[in-house]
Design an enzyme around this catalytic site. Structure first.
Site, PDB file in Angstrom:
ATOM      1  N   THR A  94     -72.952  92.574 -32.051  1.00 34.43           N
ATOM      2  CA  THR A  94     -72.954  91.197 -31.550  1.00 34.43           C
ATOM      3  C   THR A  94     -71.575  90.556 -31.601  1.00 34.43           C
ATOM      4  O   THR A  94     -71.393  89.432 -31.133  1.00 34.43           O
ATOM      5  CB  THR A  94     -73.915  90.332 -32.405  1.00 34.43           C
ATOM      6  OG1 THR A  94     -73.544  90.534 -33.784  1.00 34.43           O
ATOM      7  CG2 THR A  94     -75.360  90.725 -32.215  1.00 34.43           C
ATOM      8  N   GLY A  95     -70.585  91.241 -32.181  1.00 32.83           N
ATOM      9  CA  GLY A  95     -69.258  90.657 -32.367  1.00 32.83           C
ATOM     10  C   GLY A  95     -68.351  90.855 -31.164  1.00 32.83           C
ATOM     11  O   GLY A  95     -68.733  91.445 -30.144  1.00 32.83           O
TER      12      GLY A  95
ATOM     13  N   ARG B 204     -79.156  88.631 -39.884  1.00 31.88           N
ATOM     14  CA  ARG B 204     -79.229  87.344 -39.151  1.00 31.88           C
ATOM     15  C   ARG B 204     -79.538  87.562 -37.675  1.00 31.88           C
ATOM     16  O   ARG B 204     -80.151  86.728 -37.025  1.00 31.88           O
ATOM     17  CB  ARG B 204     -77.889  86.593 -39.241  1.00 31.88           C
ATOM     18  CG  ARG B 204     -77.457  86.158 -40.606  1.00 31.88           C
ATOM     19  CD  ARG B 204     -76.104  85.444 -40.557  1.00 31.88           C
ATOM     20  NE  ARG B 204     -75.009  86.318 -40.187  1.00 31.88           N
ATOM     21  CZ  ARG B 204     -74.324  87.079 -41.041  1.00 31.88           C
ATOM     22  NH1 ARG B 204     -74.644  87.073 -42.324  1.00 31.88           N
ATOM     23  NH2 ARG B 204     -73.345  87.868 -40.625  1.00 31.88           N
TER      24      ARG B 204
ATOM     25  N   ARG C 169     -58.151 103.540 -43.002  1.00 36.72           N
ATOM     26  CA  ARG C 169     -56.986 103.924 -42.182  1.00 36.72           C
ATOM     27  C   ARG C 169     -55.933 104.699 -42.962  1.00 36.72           C
ATOM     28  O   ARG C 169     -55.313 105.604 -42.429  1.00 36.72           O
ATOM     29  CB  ARG C 169     -56.346 102.672 -41.562  1.00 36.72           C
ATOM     30  CG  ARG C 169     -57.197 102.056 -40.480  1.00 36.72           C
ATOM     31  CD  ARG C 169     -56.535 100.809 -39.945  1.00 36.72           C
ATOM     32  NE  ARG C 169     -57.412 100.115 -39.011  1.00 36.72           N
ATOM     33  CZ  ARG C 169     -57.372  98.814 -38.806  1.00 36.72           C
ATOM     34  NH1 ARG C 169     -56.508  98.052 -39.455  1.00 36.72           N
ATOM     35  NH2 ARG C 169     -58.190  98.260 -37.932  1.00 36.72           N
TER      36      ARG C 169
ATOM     37  N   CYS D 152     -55.068  96.525 -34.192  1.00 38.80           N
ATOM     38  CA  CYS D 152     -54.785  96.210 -32.777  1.00 38.80           C
ATOM     39  C   CYS D 152     -53.286  96.141 -32.458  1.00 38.80           C
ATOM     40  O   CYS D 152     -52.818  96.709 -31.459  1.00 38.80           O
ATOM     41  CB  CYS D 152     -55.465  94.900 -32.387  1.00 38.80           C
ATOM     42  SG  CYS D 152     -55.381  93.627 -33.646  1.00 38.80           S
TER      43      CYS D 152
ATOM     44  N   GLN E 277     -50.018  86.932 -31.546  1.00 36.10           N
ATOM     45  CA  GLN E 277     -51.378  87.479 -31.528  1.00 36.10           C
ATOM     46  C   GLN E 277     -52.427  86.435 -31.144  1.00 36.10           C
ATOM     47  O   GLN E 277     -52.378  85.289 -31.589  1.00 36.10           O
ATOM     48  CB  GLN E 277     -51.699  88.092 -32.893  1.00 36.10           C
ATOM     49  CG  GLN E 277     -50.749  89.235 -33.207  1.00 36.10           C
ATOM     50  CD  GLN E 277     -51.064  89.993 -34.492  1.00 36.10           C
ATOM     51  OE1 GLN E 277     -50.144  90.392 -35.181  1.00 36.10           O
ATOM     52  NE2 GLN E 277     -52.327  90.198 -34.809  1.00 36.10           N
TER      53      GLN E 277
ATOM     54  N   GLY F  70     -58.302  88.104 -31.868  1.00 36.11           N
ATOM     55  CA  GLY F  70     -58.078  89.010 -32.994  1.00 36.11           C
ATOM     56  C   GLY F  70     -58.835  88.540 -34.232  1.00 36.11           C
ATOM     57  O   GLY F  70     -59.075  89.319 -35.149  1.00 36.11           O
TER      58      GLY F  70
ATOM     59  N   HIS G 259     -52.668  90.467 -27.142  1.00 33.70           N
ATOM     60  CA  HIS G 259     -51.551  90.368 -28.086  1.00 33.70           C
ATOM     61  C   HIS G 259     -50.241  90.713 -27.363  1.00 33.70           C
ATOM     62  O   HIS G 259     -50.199  91.653 -26.562  1.00 33.70           O
ATOM     63  CB  HIS G 259     -51.716  91.364 -29.231  1.00 33.70           C
ATOM     64  CG  HIS G 259     -52.796  91.026 -30.212  1.00 33.70           C
ATOM     65  ND1 HIS G 259     -53.523  89.858 -30.180  1.00 33.70           N
ATOM     66  CD2 HIS G 259     -53.261  91.720 -31.286  1.00 33.70           C
ATOM     67  CE1 HIS G 259     -54.380  89.854 -31.194  1.00 33.70           C
ATOM     68  NE2 HIS G 259     -54.257  90.970 -31.860  1.00 33.70           N
TER      69      HIS G 259
END
Ligand SMILES: NC(=O)c1ccc[n+]([C@@H]2O[C@H](COP(=O)([O-])OP(=O)(O)OC[C@H]3O[C@@H](n4cnc5c(N)ncnc54)[C@H](OP(=O)(O)O)[C@@H]3O)[C@@H](O)[C@H]2O)c1
Length: 345
Positions: free
Chosen positions: A12-13, A40, A100, A131, A158, A162, A245
């Site tokens: 949903t993001g 939620r 990462r 990003c 940016q 973001g 960006h």
């Protein structure tokens, strides 16, 4: 192999919705796509493009039937759930910061270090870089091959996206309030109000004076380019741009640079749009970006006082190049490698 079952965690993001959109647009070979988010959102109907999903809650989600899991729900969710998805046999491609820098987890930009992709995907974890790192290494890679790089200085500009959907909302509502001469609300997603402003702190403020975003840029670039002592320093700035960006990149090379040669090398690099003074527009800007699948480079110039020094202006869609598209391209790369392996077996 049969077509994989895919799950998008954080569907949903801002990044999750782009992942769902790209999986459809690129005809990614998925048997079934499941949209997962927090409790939620459970049961909510999510529409992206022409498709709809019934959102499932992560807390009850069973990864045993999932072949590829894209995670974009934040670092703490990834820390807990990425290892579980991998243990259940899925390929987990993680957009967060959680894995990462883990030495045993490849950090991949398919146009730069595709050789890091595994040729079998069951139970593997692959990290998607930050990003601002992705668009930077896409441009540095051809320059490194041409001249060798001594040192890089970057300033980023940016976008609000973001900061996810809440970042976009905050920029839009703050802008409306300023224009309407209404009292502004205290910032929540960013450390200072973003409308009509420039905020020189992206991510947490660290003890050494750098921001977390600046540290990510340095460490991730070194790992992806395979140069552990690469000299790179950055100032990361949030600006009132909705999406996309931008970066002003100064590169000091080992040898004198030739602008025509750099331009040709960047034009030949995969998925890159290069702009010159005679083009219309003569340089990329985030609001008018055009092709979202490309890294856009302009203002390529040599320092008139230092023939080994180069300046470039680099713009890319942080939600596609900087997150969702890179993640899908990682999965495509692993699928292609594992199919090739199966043919040769
Ligand atoms: N935005 C970018 O440009 C960008 C670029 C690179 C990497 N990333 C990374 O991608 C991730 C997502 O960023 P975003 O910008 O898409 O953020 P966002 O718009 O705030 O979306 C966050 C997503 O995470 C889900 N979520 C939150 N808490 C959860 C929980 N307890 N269980 C399951 N799902 C949960 C949310 O679901 P609900 O709707 O149910 O709350 C939503 O789907 C972050 O790790 C970010 O660092 C973002």
């Amino acid at each position: 192999m049969d077509k994989p079952t895919v799950a998008v965690i954080g569907a949903t993001g801002a990044v999750g919705q782009e992942l769902l959109s790209l999986i459809a647009l690129r005809a990614f070979p998925a048997k079934n796509i499941r949209a997962v988010a927090s409790a939620r959102s459970a049961g909510r109907t999510l529409r992206v493009g022409k498709n709809t999903w019934r959102v499932e809650a992560l807390e009850n989600f069973d990864f045993s039937d999932v072949d590829i899991a894209f995670f974009s729900a934040g670092g703490s969710i990834s820390s807990e759930w990425v290892p579980r998805a991998a243990a259940a046999g899925a390929l987990a491609v993680d957009n967060s910061n959680a894995f990462r820098m883990a030495p045993d987890v490849p950090l991949i930009v398919p146009q730069v270090n595709p050789e890091m992709a595994p040729s079998s995907w069951n139970g593997r974890i692959i990290a998607n870089p930050n990003c601002s790192t992705i668009q930077l290494v896409r441009v540095l890679h051809p320059i490194q091959r041409l001249y060798g790089i001594k040192r890089i200085v970057v300033a980023t500009y940016q976008a609000a996206s973001g900061g996810g959907l809440r970042g976009i909302d905050e920029l839009e509502s703050d802008t409306r309030r300023v224009l309407a001469a209404e009292p502004t609300l205290p910032p929540r997603r960013f450390p200072a109000p973003l409308a009509f402003n420039a905020v020189p702190m992206v991510g947490d403020w660290l003890d050494d004076g750098c921001s977390l975003e600046e540290r990510k840029l340095v460490r991730e670039t070194r790992k992806i380019m395979g140069v552990p002592d690469l000299r790179l320093t950055a100032t990361t700035v949030r600006v009132p741009v909705r999406n996309g960006h931008s970066e002003a990149v100064h590169v000091e090379c080992e040898r004198p640079v030739d602008v025509a040669e750099v331009t040709a090398a960047l034009r030949a690099a995969p998925d890159m749009a290069v702009y010159g003074r005679d083009d219309d527009p003569p340089y990329p800007t985030p609001r008018m970006l055009g092709d979202r699948t490309k890294v856009h480079v302009g203002r390529i110039r040599r320092n008139p006082d230092a023939p080994s020094e180069l300046w470039l202006w680099v713009v890319a869609d942080n939600l596609w190049i900087g997150a969702a598209l890179n993640a899908v391209q990682i999965a495509e790369l692993v699928l292609a490698r594992s199919s090739a392996e199966a043919v040769h077996a």
